[in-house]
Design an enzyme around this catalytic site. Structure first.
Site, PDB file in Angstrom:
ATOM      1  N   ASP A   1     -21.089  17.596  18.021  1.00 27.78           N
ATOM      2  CA  ASP A   1     -20.420  17.087  19.214  1.00 27.78           C
ATOM      3  C   ASP A   1     -21.157  17.529  20.476  1.00 27.78           C
ATOM      4  O   ASP A   1     -21.347  16.749  21.409  1.00 27.78           O
ATOM      5  CB  ASP A   1     -18.987  17.604  19.272  1.00 27.78           C
ATOM      6  CG  ASP A   1     -18.103  16.977  18.214  1.00 27.78           C
ATOM      7  OD1 ASP A   1     -18.633  16.303  17.323  1.00 27.78           O
ATOM      8  OD2 ASP A   1     -16.875  17.175  18.278  1.00 27.78           O
TER       9      ASP A   1
ATOM     10  N   CYS B   1     -18.722  22.991  12.486  1.00 24.10           N
ATOM     11  CA  CYS B   1     -18.492  22.195  13.686  1.00 24.10           C
ATOM     12  C   CYS B   1     -17.140  21.483  13.616  1.00 24.10           C
ATOM     13  O   CYS B   1     -16.496  21.427  12.574  1.00 24.10           O
ATOM     14  CB  CYS B   1     -19.640  21.209  13.888  1.00 24.10           C
ATOM     15  SG  CYS B   1     -19.820  20.625  15.590  1.00 24.10           S
TER      16      CYS B   1
ATOM     17  N   LYS C   1     -15.542  18.534  13.383  1.00 19.65           N
ATOM     18  CA  LYS C   1     -14.972  17.573  12.434  1.00 19.65           C
ATOM     19  C   LYS C   1     -15.131  18.027  10.988  1.00 19.65           C
ATOM     20  O   LYS C   1     -14.501  17.470  10.096  1.00 19.65           O
ATOM     21  CB  LYS C   1     -15.617  16.190  12.603  1.00 19.65           C
ATOM     22  CG  LYS C   1     -15.589  15.666  14.022  1.00 19.65           C
ATOM     23  CD  LYS C   1     -14.211  15.778  14.642  1.00 19.65           C
ATOM     24  CE  LYS C   1     -14.256  15.581  16.137  1.00 19.65           C
ATOM     25  NZ  LYS C   1     -15.054  16.568  16.871  1.00 19.65           N
TER      26      LYS C   1
ATOM     27  N   GLU D   1     -15.226  12.102  23.031  1.00 14.30           N
ATOM     28  CA  GLU D   1     -14.659  13.167  23.850  1.00 14.30           C
ATOM     29  C   GLU D   1     -15.226  13.078  25.261  1.00 14.30           C
ATOM     30  O   GLU D   1     -16.428  12.894  25.446  1.00 14.30           O
ATOM     31  CB  GLU D   1     -14.981  14.537  23.251  1.00 14.30           C
ATOM     32  CG  GLU D   1     -14.294  14.782  21.924  1.00 14.30           C
ATOM     33  CD  GLU D   1     -14.623  16.120  21.314  1.00 14.30           C
ATOM     34  OE1 GLU D   1     -13.897  16.532  20.406  1.00 14.30           O
ATOM     35  OE2 GLU D   1     -15.610  16.760  21.742  1.00 14.30           O
TER      36      GLU D   1
ATOM     37  N   SER E   1     -12.827  17.156  24.466  1.00 17.54           N
ATOM     38  CA  SER E   1     -13.320  18.364  23.818  1.00 17.54           C
ATOM     39  C   SER E   1     -12.332  19.485  24.066  1.00 17.54           C
ATOM     40  O   SER E   1     -11.614  19.497  25.072  1.00 17.54           O
ATOM     41  CB  SER E   1     -14.683  18.737  24.413  1.00 17.54           C
ATOM     42  OG  SER E   1     -14.995  20.087  24.142  1.00 17.54           O
TER      43      SER E   1
END
Length: 551
Positions: free
Chosen positions: A86, A127, A129, A432, A458
């Site tokens: 991300d 991370c 996800k 995000e 985020s």
């Protein structure tokens, strides 16, 4: 009588008997010995990848997990699934793949475990996800499983982290930070492996999964999964409605990311547990924010870990009657039993407040409804932003146009930035909005500008921001009908999100609205857009029939 447990209930089908000689022949080539075929087969799902510091070390942890499985009497089989970053893709078209990767991770773990006949598995994530993707696979497969978190990053120079860099970009654009200063922050903010350092999405979800009972803090999860296989304890035995209420409670007390709403809804969907947006409101009325953690607070996750992590916090919440004590966990024990011998935080620490002196007396996760969001929207209101905002709409089709306008100084005090076309289907992938929110903060407008979007945020975003606006613009939700200059009212105290327009005007605009052209015509983004449901239900992929039932 106690039900007999076959610890090889799945692998036996793949490996036993003369007819399965070809299967065994293939496995001998990857290192199986005769005795391995009689052991429970334990998959080790690694999300290793050198594409992000969050996961660069997961491969080493996965190999250690394999050693632990083998030592406990199982047979480990290491395999990999994907990860995306991300932080690297933020603000670019690549961010569209972030939420999509959650589904791909769950799907790929299901596919490998199902095809290989694993009796159980360990899933390791880093991370954002990775973690909900792993937990969704655990709930979906419902085979004994344990989640292992790769851990948080250490702070950079002057306690910097990735959010320091994003906000430095806005400060640089506003002329408050030199190019040399921006480069110095870029070079020193990320010192090594681990997930982003505040109570952002990764650390929020790691904490939520621990509270759900799917991970073992401070224990040998690799050995535990073999014990789970032998005892027959499965994820859906753990993932009860009460367990999800515990996870919501812990996320609120920590001041966690709005993404927890999206991901807990998705995990509950896989676990076949009824959970909806209003459960966050109901629980949030009685649970205070206690942890003074970034982005809105002062401290990093590594500093919370140094004083004991979240277990003492859970013990505080349990003593106050805010947790369900009898929920089972992967230890084989209940929440109450796990916390019995946990020491409390040291005196003098000020990272976690006592219940008698909270940072906020109720939840910072606020679900809003109104004529802009009839299915709901999610705001993160810590109290520092105030509870009400009204202003004129500045409407942008997509994140890039909004960020460009903010950095160029075209967004001013009193504006409500509207970013649409970024929902699960419209984005696709529900990007995000960290770049525009960081640009707003970096330009010194954090207290003077609000932002609403059908995308998401985020865990590092802060300010007066509202996401997950549902229905999204791509399906004709009211956010698609907004225009420059419309007056928008956000009231977190009354949980309302409205545009001050007559219903007749909204009907007139709706009659003239036409669906936008899809962003992707082929590939995974196009397939995702066809299958994904509303953010108000966790943005899960579902069959066309199920989506029609839910619409």
């Amino acid at each position: 009588m106690k039900k007999s447990i076959d610890p090889r209930g799945y692998s036996r089908i793949v490996m036993d008997g003369a007819r399965q000689a070809p299967s065994r022949a293939m496995l001998r080539a990857v290192g199986f010995r005769d005795e391995d075929f009689g052991r429970p087969q334990i998959g080790v799902a690694s999300t290793w990848g050198n594409v992000t510091p969050c996961n660069m070390h997961i491969g080493d942890l996965a190999r250690e997990a394999s050693v632990g499985v083998d030592g406990a009497g199982g047979k480990s089989v290491l395999f990999n699934t994907i990860t995306v970053s991300d932080g690297i893709s933020m603000g670019t078209p690549g961010m569209r793949y972030s939420l999509v990767s959650r589904e791909l991770i769950a799907d790929s773990i299901e596919a490998v475990a199902g095809a290989a006949g694993f009796d159980g598995f360990v899933a390791l994530g880093g991370c954002d996800k990775n973690m909900p993707g792993c937990a969704m696979a655990m709930a979906r497969l419902n085979r004994p499983a344990v989640f292992v978190y790769g851990g948080t990053i250490r702070p950079g120079a002057e306690r910097r982290d990735i959010i320091s860099v994003f906000e430095a970009v806005g400060a640089n654009a506003a002329g408050k930070l030199s190019d040399a200063g921006l480069l110095e922050i870029e070079r020193t903010a990320i010192p090594g492996p681990g997930s982003c350092g505040g109570m952002y999405t990764a650390n929020t979800m790691a904490s939520a999964i621990e509270a759900l009972g799917l991970s073992l803090p401070g224990s040998s999860a690799q050995e535990a999964v073999v014990g789970l296989v032998r005892s027959g304890l499965k994820p859906r035995d753990i993932l009860t409605r009460q367990a999800f209420e515990n996870a919501i409670t812990v996320v609120i007390a920590l001041g966690g990311s709005t993404n927890a709403v999206l991901h807990l809804l998705a995990i509950a969907n896989e676990a076949r547990v009824r959970l909806d947006l209003d459960d966050f409101t109901r629980i949030g009325r009685r649970v205070p924010v206690l942890a003074d953690l970034k982005p809105s607070g002062r401290y990093l996750m590594s500093e919370l870990i140094a004083i004991g992590g979240i277990q003492p916090l859970m013990k505080m919440l349990l003593a106050a009657g805010l947790l369900h004590p009898d929920c089972l966990t992967v230890t084989g024990h209940t929440v109450r039993e796990n916390l019995e011998n946990v020491p409390m935080y040291m005196s003098g620490q000020d990272i976690v407040r006592p219940l008698s002196n909270p940072l906020k007396k109720d939840s910072h996760l606020v679900v809003l409804y109104g004529n802009i969001a009839p299915e709901g929207a999610v705001a993160k209101i810590t109290g520092k932003e105030g509870e009400r905002f009204a202003g004129r709409a500045r409407v942008f089709e997509g994140e890039e146009r909004a960020t460009q306008a903010i950095l160029a100084g075209r967004v001013r005090a009193g504006d409500v930035v509207v970013i649409r076309g970024e929902g699960p289907r419209g984005g696709p992938g529900m990007r995000e909005m960290l770049s525009p929110t960081s640009a707003i903060t970096g330009r010194g407008l954090g207290a003077q500008v609000a932002l609403i979007t059908d995308g998401r945020f985020s865990g590092g975003s802060h300010g007066f921001v509202v996401g997950h606006v549902s229905p999204e613009a791509a399906v004709g939700g009211p956010i698609a009908l907004l225009r420059h200059g419309d007056r928008i009212r956000i009231d977190a105290a009354r949980r309302e999100l409205h545009v001050e327009l007559p219903a007749a005007e909204l009907r007139r605009r709706r009659a003239a609205w036409r669906p936008p052209k899809p962003y992707a015509q082929s590939g995974v983004l196009a397939k995702y857009a066809q299958l994904v449901g509303s953010a108000s239900r966790g943005a899960v992929t579902e069959t066309i029939q199920a989506r029609r039932r839910n619409s």
